[in-house]
Design a protein around this motif. Structure first.
Motif, PDB file in Angstrom:
ATOM      1  N   SER A 116       0.751  -1.436   0.068  1.00 56.21           N
ATOM      2  CA  SER A 116       0.183   0.053  -0.084  1.00 56.21           C
ATOM      3  C   SER A 116       0.726   1.508   0.023  1.00 56.21           C
ATOM      4  N   PHE A 117       2.049   1.300   0.365  1.00 55.01           N
ATOM      5  CA  PHE A 117       2.770   2.403   0.433  1.00 55.01           C
ATOM      6  C   PHE A 117       2.938   3.228  -0.925  1.00 55.01           C
ATOM      7  N   GLY A 118       2.468   4.421  -0.812  1.00 56.55           N
ATOM      8  CA  GLY A 118       2.611   5.445  -2.023  1.00 56.55           C
ATOM      9  C   GLY A 118       1.366   5.183  -2.808  1.00 56.55           C
ATOM     10  N   ARG A 119       0.475   4.424  -2.474  1.00 57.80           N
ATOM     11  CA  ARG A 119      -0.691   3.986  -3.270  1.00 57.80           C
ATOM     12  C   ARG A 119      -1.973   4.682  -2.661  1.00 57.80           C
ATOM     13  N   ASP A 120      -3.044   4.963  -3.611  1.00 61.67           N
ATOM     14  CA  ASP A 120      -4.278   5.604  -3.373  1.00 61.67           C
ATOM     15  C   ASP A 120      -5.308   4.479  -2.952  1.00 61.67           C
ATOM     16  N   CYS A 121      -4.530   3.475  -2.329  1.00 62.83           N
ATOM     17  CA  CYS A 121      -5.630   2.408  -1.869  1.00 62.83           C
ATOM     18  C   CYS A 121      -4.916   1.556  -0.692  1.00 62.83           C
ATOM     19  N   ILE A 122      -5.594   0.849   0.113  1.00 64.37           N
ATOM     20  CA  ILE A 122      -5.063  -0.223   0.925  1.00 64.37           C
ATOM     21  C   ILE A 122      -5.192  -1.642   0.401  1.00 64.37           C
ATOM     22  N   ALA A 123      -4.154  -2.152   0.358  1.00 57.17           N
ATOM     23  CA  ALA A 123      -3.990  -3.762  -0.322  1.00 57.17           C
ATOM     24  C   ALA A 123      -3.285  -4.687   0.552  1.00 57.17           C
ATOM     25  N   MET A 124      -3.479  -5.650   0.040  1.00 62.72           N
ATOM     26  CA  MET A 124      -2.483  -6.939   0.785  1.00 62.72           C
ATOM     27  C   MET A 124      -2.258  -7.754  -0.530  1.00 62.72           C
ATOM     28  N   SER A 125      -1.295  -8.657  -0.189  1.00 60.80           N
ATOM     29  CA  SER A 125      -0.912  -9.448  -1.322  1.00 60.80           C
ATOM     30  C   SER A 125      -2.041 -10.567  -1.468  1.00 60.80           C
ATOM     31  N   GLU A 126      -1.776 -11.448  -2.504  1.00 60.29           N
ATOM     32  CA  GLU A 126      -2.760 -12.334  -2.807  1.00 60.29           C
ATOM     33  C   GLU A 126      -2.644 -13.725  -1.767  1.00 60.29           C
ATOM     34  N   GLU A 127      -1.439 -13.755  -1.259  1.00 59.30           N
ATOM     35  CA  GLU A 127      -1.361 -14.876  -0.433  1.00 59.30           C
ATOM     36  C   GLU A 127      -1.735 -14.369   1.042  1.00 59.30           C
ATOM     37  N   ALA A 128      -1.571 -13.102   1.300  1.00 59.30           N
ATOM     38  CA  ALA A 128      -2.064 -12.542   2.702  1.00 59.30           C
ATOM     39  C   ALA A 128      -3.692 -12.834   2.593  1.00 59.30           C
ATOM     40  N   PHE A 129      -3.997 -12.355   1.469  1.00 61.44           N
ATOM     41  CA  PHE A 129      -5.625 -12.092   1.243  1.00 61.44           C
ATOM     42  C   PHE A 129      -6.398 -13.504   1.404  1.00 61.44           C
ATOM     43  N   ALA A 130      -5.572 -14.644   0.877  1.00 60.82           N
ATOM     44  CA  ALA A 130      -6.102 -16.204   0.835  1.00 60.82           C
ATOM     45  C   ALA A 130      -6.078 -16.567   2.179  1.00 60.82           C
ATOM     46  N   ASP A 131      -4.948 -16.306   3.010  1.00 66.00           N
ATOM     47  CA  ASP A 131      -4.739 -16.875   4.322  1.00 66.00           C
ATOM     48  C   ASP A 131      -5.694 -15.798   5.417  1.00 66.00           C
ATOM     49  N   ILE A 132      -5.789 -14.675   5.255  1.00 69.26           N
ATOM     50  CA  ILE A 132      -6.757 -14.058   6.086  1.00 69.26           C
ATOM     51  C   ILE A 132      -8.184 -14.649   6.031  1.00 69.26           C
ATOM     52  N   LYS A 133      -8.488 -14.666   4.612  1.00 73.32           N
ATOM     53  CA  LYS A 133      -9.919 -15.450   4.500  1.00 73.32           C
ATOM     54  C   LYS A 133     -10.157 -16.902   5.308  1.00 73.32           C
ATOM     55  N   ARG A 134      -8.971 -17.503   5.070  1.00 74.83           N
ATOM     56  CA  ARG A 134      -8.869 -18.906   5.964  1.00 74.83           C
ATOM     57  C   ARG A 134      -8.931 -18.845   7.179  1.00 74.83           C
ATOM     58  N   ALA A 135      -8.253 -17.634   7.675  1.00 73.79           N
ATOM     59  CA  ALA A 135      -8.327 -17.460   9.212  1.00 73.79           C
ATOM     60  C   ALA A 135      -9.553 -17.068   9.756  1.00 73.79           C
ATOM     61  N   LYS A 136     -10.260 -16.428   9.030  1.00 72.01           N
ATOM     62  CA  LYS A 136     -11.802 -15.828   9.418  1.00 72.01           C
ATOM     63  C   LYS A 136     -12.801 -17.053   9.358  1.00 72.01           C
ATOM     64  N   SER A 137     -12.703 -18.080   8.386  1.00 72.79           N
ATOM     65  CA  SER A 137     -13.319 -19.052   8.243  1.00 72.79           C
ATOM     66  C   SER A 137     -13.110 -20.255   9.465  1.00 72.79           C
ATOM     67  N   GLN A 138     -11.846 -20.413   9.810  1.00 69.04           N
ATOM     68  CA  GLN A 138     -11.415 -21.250  10.765  1.00 69.04           C
ATOM     69  C   GLN A 138     -11.880 -20.703  12.060  1.00 69.04           C
TER      70      GLN A 138
END
Length: 411
Positions: free
Chosen positions: A279-301
């Motif tokens: 997200s640094f220097g960008r006009d959005c807040i983003a995460m990597s595909e790896e982090a996004f997949a893992d955080i969705k799994r963490a929420k489900s778990q």
């Protein structure tokens, strides 16, 4: 490939991002996408609300929120585990502090306005019900049966700040509070379009009329986006710690992870590093595909291993749902009959109007009756709700025994 949480490393900033962050911090520069203090918008252009060197614009929002009567009630509201008399288990007061700390650290690294971040974080759950998300569901059902509308705690948080106590909170803070819902994970959060109080009011009305509107909300500042993702980061690992302390979990071995880790420390560290890297220097807040997949799994778990098993209010869920309906019906009856000896008048209306300083009983009572009942019930702490139920229904057979410090020692 999922692996043991102990094998997931503590991630760091990419070297180029690390150097850029260091330069920005050394010079005191801000991100070009940060919200400037002089961009603050308020409903009323009061001279005493203007920012100064000593009290910048959004720092004033922080102080207003901290001194609201509603802020005190965070202390005794459920985060996940209800009916627990144990200060080692998180309550909502700790949750908002954790959200604020995580979000301010991310905001500092990204060069954002940390005063605005803190204001949003501290105010984001002010409208939450007793008994956490279970209470939110129960209250929404009561409200919907009678009006067709929906109750959501983020909408109520805006109402508390903007309509009930009327502290002239900024549009930017209110927008972040309204759009904070961390239940809906996004790999990339682009900015929303709430740029006026008219747009805010229209969006609030849509959220009440159509429950699906909540899923479409996006904060209109990067600071709001940071709070939204930090809300999720703050509860994922901490809820696991609490579940372990409550005996719902034996250990973290049930959780799988390939990137962010399974324990609270790794989740916070690794998500912070990943978000700043992306997200640094960008006009959005983003995460990597790896982090996004893992955080969705963490929420489900978390849902599978904690929330669905413990049910937010444990085995007492059906009883609490019945209590909400009985209390709602009784309070609505007292209101429509004008029973001024009712706690709704004595505790809620009188106290609100006294502490708000900008609303009169006549003005407030001219509003929609169901909304007044919702204001009262959602304002209650867990213990307040139970005490009022006992007052209204002293001979009711419903009994819920809280888990105290020694519950696990008894036969």
């Amino acid at each position: 490939m999922a692996q043991s949480c102990d094998l997931i490393p503590y991630r760091t900033l990419d070297p180029a991002i690390d150097e850029a962050v260091r330069r920005q911090l050394a010079t005191g520069a801000k991100s070009p996408f940060a919200t400037a203090d002089d961009a603050v918008l308020r409903r009323e252009d009061n001279p005493h609300d203007q920012g100064t060197v000593m009290r910048p614009a959004f720092a004033r929002d922080i102080e207003k929120i901290l001194n609201l009567p509603a802020y005190n009630r965070y202390t005794d509201k459920t985060q996940v585990f209800s009916f627990v008399q144990n200060a080692d288990i998180s309550r909502r007061a700790l949750h908002v502090q954790l959200v604020s700390r995580i979000a301010r650290n991310i905001g500092r690294l990204l060069g954002l306005n940390c005063d605005l971040i803190e204001a949003i974080a501290l105010g984001h759950d002010l409208g939450h019900t007793p008994f956490g998300h279970a209470g939110e569901r129960f209250l929404s059902a009561c409200f919907h049966r009678r009006t067709g509308g929906y109750f959501n705690h983020n909408v109520q948080s805006v109402r508390v700040l903007d309509q009930l106590y009327r502290r002239n909170i900024s549009l930017q803070t209110l927008d972040g509070v309204l759009c904070h819902n961390g239940e809906f994970a996004q790999q990339r959060l682009n900015l929303g379009d709430i740029d006026s109080f008219q747009k805010l009011d229209e969006t609030v009305a849509l959220c009440i009329a159509d429950e699906s509107t909540i899923k479409t909300l996006r904060p209109s500042t990067l600071e709001g986006c940071v709070v939204r993702v930090s809300d999720m980061i703050a509860y994922l690992g901490k809820d696991r710690q609490d579940a372990l302390a409550m005996g719902v979990l034996d250990d973290f071995a049930v959780f799988e992870s390939s990137y962010i880790g399974a324990d609270n420390g790794r989740i916070i560290n690794n998500m912070t590093a990943d978000i700043v890297n992306n997200s640094f220097g960008r006009d959005c807040i983003a995460m990597s595909e790896e982090a996004f997949a893992d955080i969705k799994r963490a929420k489900s778990q978390n849902y599978e291993e904690i929330y669905l098993k413990e049910g937010m209010v444990d085995e007492a869920e059906n009883i609490v749902e019945e209590m909400f309906e009985e209390m709602y019906a009784r309070l609505l009856q007292d209101l429509t009959e004008g029973n001024e000896t009712s706690p709704l008048f004595v505790h809620h209306v009188a106290r609100l109007c006294e502490l708000s300083r900008t609303i009169t009983p006549e003005e407030y009572l001219s509003g929609e009756p169901n909304q007044i009942v919702v204001d009262y019930l959602s304002s209650m702490t867990d213990n307040y709700f139970m005490a009022l139920y006992d007052f209204f229904f002293p001979n009711a057979p419903k009994a819920i025994l809280p888990r105290d410090y020694c519950w696990d020692l008894r036969d």
